[in-house]
Design a protein around this motif. Sequence first.
Motif, PDB file in Angstrom:
ATOM      1  N   ARG A 106     -15.131  -8.198  19.511  1.00 43.46           N
ATOM      2  CA  ARG A 106     -14.675  -8.975  18.359  1.00 43.46           C
ATOM      3  C   ARG A 106     -14.452 -10.444  18.739  1.00 43.46           C
ATOM      4  O   ARG A 106     -14.880 -11.355  18.034  1.00 43.46           O
ATOM      5  CB  ARG A 106     -13.395  -8.355  17.792  1.00 43.46           C
ATOM      6  N   ILE A 107     -13.789 -10.667  19.853  1.00 41.17           N
ATOM      7  CA  ILE A 107     -13.459 -12.048  20.236  1.00 41.17           C
ATOM      8  C   ILE A 107     -14.719 -12.830  20.643  1.00 41.17           C
ATOM      9  O   ILE A 107     -14.766 -14.045  20.545  1.00 41.17           O
ATOM     10  CB  ILE A 107     -12.385 -12.070  21.349  1.00 41.17           C
ATOM     11  N   GLU A 108     -15.763 -12.100  21.073  1.00 39.96           N
ATOM     12  CA  GLU A 108     -17.025 -12.739  21.451  1.00 39.96           C
ATOM     13  C   GLU A 108     -18.012 -12.833  20.276  1.00 39.96           C
ATOM     14  O   GLU A 108     -19.129 -13.309  20.444  1.00 39.96           O
ATOM     15  CB  GLU A 108     -17.688 -11.953  22.593  1.00 39.96           C
ATOM     16  N   ASN A 109     -17.615 -12.347  19.097  1.00 40.53           N
ATOM     17  CA  ASN A 109     -18.502 -12.281  17.929  1.00 40.53           C
ATOM     18  C   ASN A 109     -19.734 -11.423  18.198  1.00 40.53           C
ATOM     19  O   ASN A 109     -20.838 -11.731  17.746  1.00 40.53           O
ATOM     20  CB  ASN A 109     -18.918 -13.686  17.450  1.00 40.53           C
ATOM     21  N   GLY A 110     -19.534 -10.331  18.941  1.00 38.93           N
ATOM     22  CA  GLY A 110     -20.629  -9.424  19.262  1.00 38.93           C
ATOM     23  C   GLY A 110     -20.551  -8.139  18.463  1.00 38.93           C
ATOM     24  O   GLY A 110     -19.551  -7.843  17.805  1.00 38.93           O
ATOM     25  N   HIS A 111     -21.623  -7.368  18.531  1.00 36.45           N
ATOM     26  CA  HIS A 111     -21.642  -6.059  17.866  1.00 36.45           C
ATOM     27  C   HIS A 111     -20.842  -5.035  18.668  1.00 36.45           C
ATOM     28  O   HIS A 111     -20.123  -4.216  18.104  1.00 36.45           O
ATOM     29  CB  HIS A 111     -23.078  -5.554  17.683  1.00 36.45           C
ATOM     30  N   GLY A 112     -21.000  -5.057  19.987  1.00 31.25           N
ATOM     31  CA  GLY A 112     -20.320  -4.095  20.840  1.00 31.25           C
ATOM     32  C   GLY A 112     -20.251  -4.604  22.261  1.00 31.25           C
ATOM     33  O   GLY A 112     -20.957  -5.547  22.637  1.00 31.25           O
ATOM     34  N   ALA A 113     -19.400  -3.984  23.065  1.00 28.44           N
ATOM     35  CA  ALA A 113     -19.229  -4.380  24.458  1.00 28.44           C
ATOM     36  C   ALA A 113     -19.030  -3.147  25.317  1.00 28.44           C
ATOM     37  O   ALA A 113     -18.522  -2.123  24.840  1.00 28.44           O
ATOM     38  CB  ALA A 113     -18.027  -5.312  24.615  1.00 28.44           C
ATOM     39  N   ILE A 114     -19.434  -3.257  26.571  1.00 30.20           N
ATOM     40  CA  ILE A 114     -19.030  -2.276  27.570  1.00 30.20           C
ATOM     41  C   ILE A 114     -18.097  -2.987  28.540  1.00 30.20           C
ATOM     42  O   ILE A 114     -18.327  -4.137  28.903  1.00 30.20           O
ATOM     43  CB  ILE A 114     -20.216  -1.628  28.312  1.00 30.20           C
ATOM     44  N   CYS A 158     -27.735 -16.324  22.110  1.00 31.71           N
ATOM     45  CA  CYS A 158     -27.909 -15.403  23.240  1.00 31.71           C
ATOM     46  C   CYS A 158     -27.847 -13.962  22.742  1.00 31.71           C
ATOM     47  O   CYS A 158     -27.166 -13.661  21.764  1.00 31.71           O
ATOM     48  CB  CYS A 158     -26.834 -15.633  24.300  1.00 31.71           C
ATOM     49  N   ASP A 159     -28.555 -13.085  23.439  1.00 36.31           N
ATOM     50  CA  ASP A 159     -28.552 -11.670  23.088  1.00 36.31           C
ATOM     51  C   ASP A 159     -27.370 -10.932  23.707  1.00 36.31           C
ATOM     52  O   ASP A 159     -26.864  -9.970  23.135  1.00 36.31           O
ATOM     53  CB  ASP A 159     -29.855 -11.017  23.567  1.00 36.31           C
ATOM     54  N   LEU A 160     -26.975 -11.392  24.894  1.00 37.41           N
ATOM     55  CA  LEU A 160     -25.920 -10.731  25.657  1.00 37.41           C
ATOM     56  C   LEU A 160     -25.031 -11.774  26.317  1.00 37.41           C
ATOM     57  O   LEU A 160     -25.492 -12.875  26.646  1.00 37.41           O
ATOM     58  CB  LEU A 160     -26.523  -9.860  26.767  1.00 37.41           C
ATOM     59  N   THR A 161     -23.767 -11.428  26.521  1.00 38.45           N
ATOM     60  CA  THR A 161     -22.832 -12.269  27.260  1.00 38.45           C
ATOM     61  C   THR A 161     -22.195 -11.438  28.360  1.00 38.45           C
ATOM     62  O   THR A 161     -21.849 -10.276  28.137  1.00 38.45           O
ATOM     63  CB  THR A 161     -21.710 -12.809  26.342  1.00 38.45           C
ATOM     64  N   ILE A 162     -22.052 -12.045  29.525  1.00 40.09           N
ATOM     65  CA  ILE A 162     -21.344 -11.417  30.646  1.00 40.09           C
ATOM     66  C   ILE A 162     -20.021 -12.138  30.838  1.00 40.09           C
ATOM     67  O   ILE A 162     -19.959 -13.369  30.786  1.00 40.09           O
ATOM     68  CB  ILE A 162     -22.185 -11.501  31.941  1.00 40.09           C
ATOM     69  N   GLN A 163     -18.966 -11.347  31.059  1.00 34.67           N
ATOM     70  CA  GLN A 163     -17.666 -11.905  31.395  1.00 34.67           C
ATOM     71  C   GLN A 163     -17.107 -11.179  32.613  1.00 34.67           C
ATOM     72  O   GLN A 163     -17.227  -9.954  32.704  1.00 34.67           O
ATOM     73  CB  GLN A 163     -16.662 -11.729  30.243  1.00 34.67           C
ATOM     74  N   SER A 164     -16.505 -11.919  33.533  1.00 31.85           N
ATOM     75  CA  SER A 164     -15.649 -11.311  34.541  1.00 31.85           C
ATOM     76  C   SER A 164     -14.240 -11.333  33.980  1.00 31.85           C
ATOM     77  O   SER A 164     -13.614 -12.387  33.896  1.00 31.85           O
ATOM     78  CB  SER A 164     -15.709 -12.087  35.859  1.00 31.85           C
ATOM     79  N   SER A 184     -22.934  -7.269  23.566  1.00 32.69           N
ATOM     80  CA  SER A 184     -24.248  -7.246  22.923  1.00 32.69           C
ATOM     81  C   SER A 184     -24.183  -7.812  21.511  1.00 32.69           C
ATOM     82  O   SER A 184     -23.236  -7.547  20.769  1.00 32.69           O
ATOM     83  CB  SER A 184     -24.766  -5.804  22.838  1.00 32.69           C
ATOM     84  N   ALA A 185     -25.235  -8.526  21.133  1.00 32.25           N
ATOM     85  CA  ALA A 185     -25.308  -9.122  19.800  1.00 32.25           C
ATOM     86  C   ALA A 185     -25.738  -8.121  18.740  1.00 32.25           C
ATOM     87  O   ALA A 185     -25.391  -8.272  17.570  1.00 32.25           O
ATOM     88  CB  ALA A 185     -26.276 -10.309  19.812  1.00 32.25           C
ATOM     89  N   THR A 186     -26.496  -7.088  19.126  1.00 29.89           N
ATOM     90  CA  THR A 186     -27.074  -6.166  18.141  1.00 29.89           C
ATOM     91  C   THR A 186     -26.761  -4.716  18.490  1.00 29.89           C
ATOM     92  O   THR A 186     -26.482  -4.388  19.648  1.00 29.89           O
ATOM     93  CB  THR A 186     -28.609  -6.323  18.073  1.00 29.89           C
ATOM     94  N   PRO A 187     -26.867  -3.819  17.502  1.00 29.96           N
ATOM     95  CA  PRO A 187     -26.660  -2.394  17.788  1.00 29.96           C
ATOM     96  C   PRO A 187     -27.641  -1.859  18.820  1.00 29.96           C
ATOM     97  O   PRO A 187     -27.275  -1.036  19.662  1.00 29.96           O
ATOM     98  CB  PRO A 187     -26.881  -1.722  16.426  1.00 29.96           C
TER      99      PRO A 187
END
Length: 197
Positions: free
Chosen positions: A23-31, A149-155, A173-176
Motif C-alpha cells: 500500500r505504501i509503495e502504491n503496488g498491487h502486492g509485496a513479498i 517501474c514494474d517492481l521495487t526492492i526495499q531493504s 509488484s505493480a501488477t497481479p
Amino acid sequence: DKGFSYSRTANPTVQMLEEKVARIENGHGAICVGTGMSATASCINGFMNAGDHCVMTNCSYGGTNRIAREQFMNLGMEFSFVDFTDPQNVADAIKPNTKLIFSESPTNPTLKIADLSAISEIAKDRGIVHVCDSTFATPYIMRPLDHGCDLTIQSLTKYYDGPNMGLGGALISATPELYERTKLVQNMHGNIMSPMT
C-alpha cells in the motif's frame, strides 16, 4: 482457500506487513523476506534464466553486484553494468535476450540518480521487466512504481525499520501477474520473513 495452513507459504503477521508495504509503495502486492539481498535474489531468480541478459546499474549496492558476478553469471546469466544517469546508456546496452533492467536510485552509497520514468519507457517499449532498488529513498521520498517501474526492492533493515533492530526485505509488484510470480518464488525458496521479526 486453505487459509494459513503452512507458515512458509503465508502467515497472518507477515501478510499484514506485506499488505501495508504494498500500500505504501502504491503496488498491487509485496513479498516480505529475510533481508534486502533476499529480495534482490528473489527478483533475479524469478525473472531470469540461464542465457538471459540483465542491464544493471554500475553503481549497484555491493551485495547486488557481488551476487550478479559471483553466482548468477556462473549459472549462465549475462549482465551489462552501465551508467544509469543517462537513459541512453541503458537503451544502448539492451540485447535481444535482455529480460531485466535493474535500476538503483539513489544508489548506495554514491547517491547517483536514475531517470526512472525514462528508463521505464525504454523497458516497456521492449517488453522488459524494470526493477528499482529504492532502499536509500524509501517510499517517503520516492515510489518507483509511480515512475513506471514494474517492481521495487526495499531493504526493510534500513530506514523502514528506523532503529535497525530487525532484518527484512521486500519485493513489491505493480501488477497481479508480477505479484503471482514473486509469491510463487517466495514459496518455492521458503524465503519468508519470520512472524517474530
